[in-house]
Scaffold this active site. Structure first.
Site, PDB file in Angstrom:
ATOM      1  N   TYR A  66       7.618   0.572  -7.994  1.00  0.00           N
ATOM      2  CA  TYR A  66       6.773  -0.623  -7.937  1.00  0.00           C
ATOM      3  C   TYR A  66       6.305  -1.036  -9.338  1.00  0.00           C
ATOM      4  O   TYR A  66       6.299  -2.216  -9.671  1.00  0.00           O
ATOM      5  CB  TYR A  66       5.560  -0.371  -7.032  1.00  0.00           C
ATOM      6  N   GLU A  93       0.867  -1.177   0.000  1.00  0.00           N
ATOM      7  CA  GLU A  93       0.000   0.000   0.000  1.00  0.00           C
ATOM      8  C   GLU A  93       0.902   1.223   0.000  1.00  0.00           C
ATOM      9  O   GLU A  93       1.924   1.232   0.704  1.00  0.00           O
ATOM     10  CB  GLU A  93      -0.857  -0.026   1.261  1.00  0.00           C
TER      11      GLU A  93
HETATM   12  C1  LIG Z   1      10.980   5.269  -3.026  1.00  0.00           C
HETATM   13  C2  LIG Z   1      12.503   5.149  -2.828  1.00  0.00           C
HETATM   14  C3  LIG Z   1      12.789   3.910  -1.969  1.00  0.00           C
HETATM   15  C4  LIG Z   1      13.156   4.970  -4.212  1.00  0.00           C
HETATM   16  O1  LIG Z   1      14.573   4.753  -4.004  1.00  0.00           O
HETATM   17  P1  LIG Z   1      15.657   5.022  -5.160  1.00  0.00           P
HETATM   18  O2  LIG Z   1      16.880   4.230  -4.832  1.00  0.00           O
HETATM   19  O3  LIG Z   1      15.795   6.459  -5.404  1.00  0.00           O
HETATM   20  O4  LIG Z   1      14.908   4.357  -6.414  1.00  0.00           O
HETATM   21  P2  LIG Z   1      15.581   4.007  -7.812  1.00  0.00           P
HETATM   22  O5  LIG Z   1      16.796   4.851  -8.024  1.00  0.00           O
HETATM   23  O6  LIG Z   1      15.734   2.521  -7.892  1.00  0.00           O
HETATM   24  O7  LIG Z   1      14.464   4.533  -8.809  1.00  0.00           O
HETATM   25  C5  LIG Z   1      13.277   3.819  -9.025  1.00  0.00           C
HETATM   26  C6  LIG Z   1      12.447   4.569 -10.049  1.00  0.00           C
HETATM   27  O8  LIG Z   1      11.801   5.693  -9.435  1.00  0.00           O
HETATM   28  C7  LIG Z   1      12.027   6.844 -10.232  1.00  0.00           C
HETATM   29  N1  LIG Z   1      12.029   8.008  -9.374  1.00  0.00           N
HETATM   30  C8  LIG Z   1      12.937   8.342  -8.447  1.00  0.00           C
HETATM   31  N2  LIG Z   1      12.586   9.494  -7.854  1.00  0.00           N
HETATM   32  C9  LIG Z   1      11.422   9.876  -8.440  1.00  0.00           C
HETATM   33  C10 LIG Z   1      10.538  10.971  -8.249  1.00  0.00           C
HETATM   34  N3  LIG Z   1      10.785  11.901  -7.329  1.00  0.00           N
HETATM   35  N4  LIG Z   1       9.440  11.046  -9.027  1.00  0.00           N
HETATM   36  C11 LIG Z   1       9.167  10.081  -9.948  1.00  0.00           C
HETATM   37  N5  LIG Z   1       9.950   9.014 -10.148  1.00  0.00           N
HETATM   38  C12 LIG Z   1      11.073   8.922  -9.409  1.00  0.00           C
HETATM   39  C13 LIG Z   1      13.365   6.604 -10.854  1.00  0.00           C
HETATM   40  O9  LIG Z   1      13.515   7.447 -11.974  1.00  0.00           O
HETATM   41  C14 LIG Z   1      13.287   5.146 -11.195  1.00  0.00           C
HETATM   42  O10 LIG Z   1      12.574   4.929 -12.370  1.00  0.00           O
HETATM   43  P3  LIG Z   1      13.340   4.847 -13.765  1.00  0.00           P
HETATM   44  O11 LIG Z   1      14.456   3.888 -13.568  1.00  0.00           O
HETATM   45  O12 LIG Z   1      12.272   4.412 -14.696  1.00  0.00           O
HETATM   46  O13 LIG Z   1      13.864   6.211 -14.015  1.00  0.00           O
HETATM   47  C15 LIG Z   1      13.099   6.433  -2.170  1.00  0.00           C
HETATM   48  O14 LIG Z   1      12.644   7.561  -2.888  1.00  0.00           O
HETATM   49  C16 LIG Z   1      12.740   6.588  -0.699  1.00  0.00           C
HETATM   50  O15 LIG Z   1      13.418   6.053   0.179  1.00  0.00           O
HETATM   51  N6  LIG Z   1      11.657   7.364  -0.391  1.00  0.00           N
HETATM   52  C17 LIG Z   1      11.225   7.598   1.003  1.00  0.00           C
HETATM   53  C18 LIG Z   1      10.607   6.360   1.627  1.00  0.00           C
HETATM   54  C19 LIG Z   1       9.377   5.898   0.844  1.00  0.00           C
HETATM   55  O16 LIG Z   1       8.543   6.695   0.432  1.00  0.00           O
HETATM   56  N7  LIG Z   1       9.261   4.541   0.651  1.00  0.00           N
HETATM   57  C20 LIG Z   1       8.139   3.968  -0.103  1.00  0.00           C
HETATM   58  C21 LIG Z   1       6.937   3.751   0.740  1.00  0.00           C
HETATM   59  S1  LIG Z   1       7.199   2.440   1.931  1.00  0.00           S
END
Ligand SMILES: CC(C)(COP(=O)(O)OP(=O)(O)OC[C@H]1O[C@@H](n2cnc3c(N)ncnc32)[C@H](O)[C@@H]1OP(=O)(O)O)[C@@H](O)C(=O)NCCC(=O)NCCS
Length: 162
Positions: A129, A117
C-alpha cells in the site's frame, strides 16, 4: 517507481473485471489467502449488491494464477476490501501490478480516493500500500479479535485540495 514484472519477457498486462462466473475461483483464492475466507454465498451477496467490483490480471493473454482484488464502490470514492495473491505466486510484483492498475481504472472513473483498513502486523500488505501511495491516516487499537491494531490508509488528493 520500478515494478518487478511478474513474468519474463515483458508480456502485456490487462486488468479484467471479475464477475459472477468467477465466484468459485474467488472463493478458492479467499481460502488460500485468508484465515476467515468469504464463501461463494458471501461473495455472491457482495457482487449482487452492485456496490462491489472485483479485478483479476491477464498476463500475456492468460489470467494470472491466483490474484484478485475486491473494492466497494461509493459515489466518488472506493474502499479496498480484499487483495490476495496465492502463496506460491507472491513476491513477484503481481499485487503491485494488479492494485496499481485497479486504482488507475477506478481513478479514471472518478474514484481517485481509496480507503482501506489492514492489520498492523501485515507487513507485506503495508509495504504494498505504501509503495502505491497510500498514507497512514488512523489506527484502531485492539480492533481485531486477537487485539491486533487496525490501520487505516487513504490514497488520493488531500481533503480540501484543489
Ligand atoms: C499482500 C499480498 C497481496 C502481496 O502480494 P505480492 O504479489 O506478494 O506483492 P508484491 O510482490 O507486489 O510485493 C509488494 C511489496 O511487498 C513486499 N513484501 C512482500 N512480502 C513481504 C513481507 N513478508 N514482508 C514485508 N514486505 C513484503 C515486497 O517486497 C514488495 O515491496 P518491494 O517491491 O518494495 O520489495 C500477499 O502477500 C497476500 O495475498 N497476502 C495474504 C492476503 C492479505 O493479507 N491481503 C491484504 C489484506 S486485504
Amino acid at each position: 517507481m520500478s515494478v518487478r514484472r511478474p513474468e519474463a519477457g515483458g508480456a502485456p498486462f490487462e486488468l479484467i473485471e471479475a464477475g459472477l462466473q468467477d465466484l468459485a475461483t474467488l472463493a478458492a483464492l479467499e481460502r488460500s489467502c485468508f484465515d476467515s475466507p468469504w464463501s461463494v454465498e458471501e461473495l455472491a451477496t457482495y457482487f449482487g449488491s452492485g456496490a462491489v467490483v472485483g479485478f483479476r490480471l491477464l498476463v500475456g493473454g492468460a489470467v494470472a494464477p491466483g490474484a484478485y482484488a475486491l473494492f466497494q464502490l461509493l459515489p466518488d470514492e472506493c474502499e479496498l476490501l480484499r487483495i490476495g495473491v496465492e502463496p506460491g505466486e507472491r513476491g513477484r510484483g503481481i499485487a503491485t501490478e494488479l492494485l496499481g492498475r485497479a486504482l488507475e481504472r477506478l481513478a479514471g472513473e472518478g474514484r481517485e480516493v481509496c480507503h482501506l483498513e489492514v492489520r498492523a502486523d501485515n507487513a507485506a500488505a503495508r509495504t504494498l500500500y505504501e509503495r502505491l501511495g497510500f498514507r497512514l491516516v488512523g489506527r484502531r487499537r485492539g480492533y481485531y479479535a486477537d487485539r491486533e491494531d487496525a490501520l487505516r490508509y487513504r490514497r488520493g488528493p488531500r481533503r480540501g485540495a484543489g
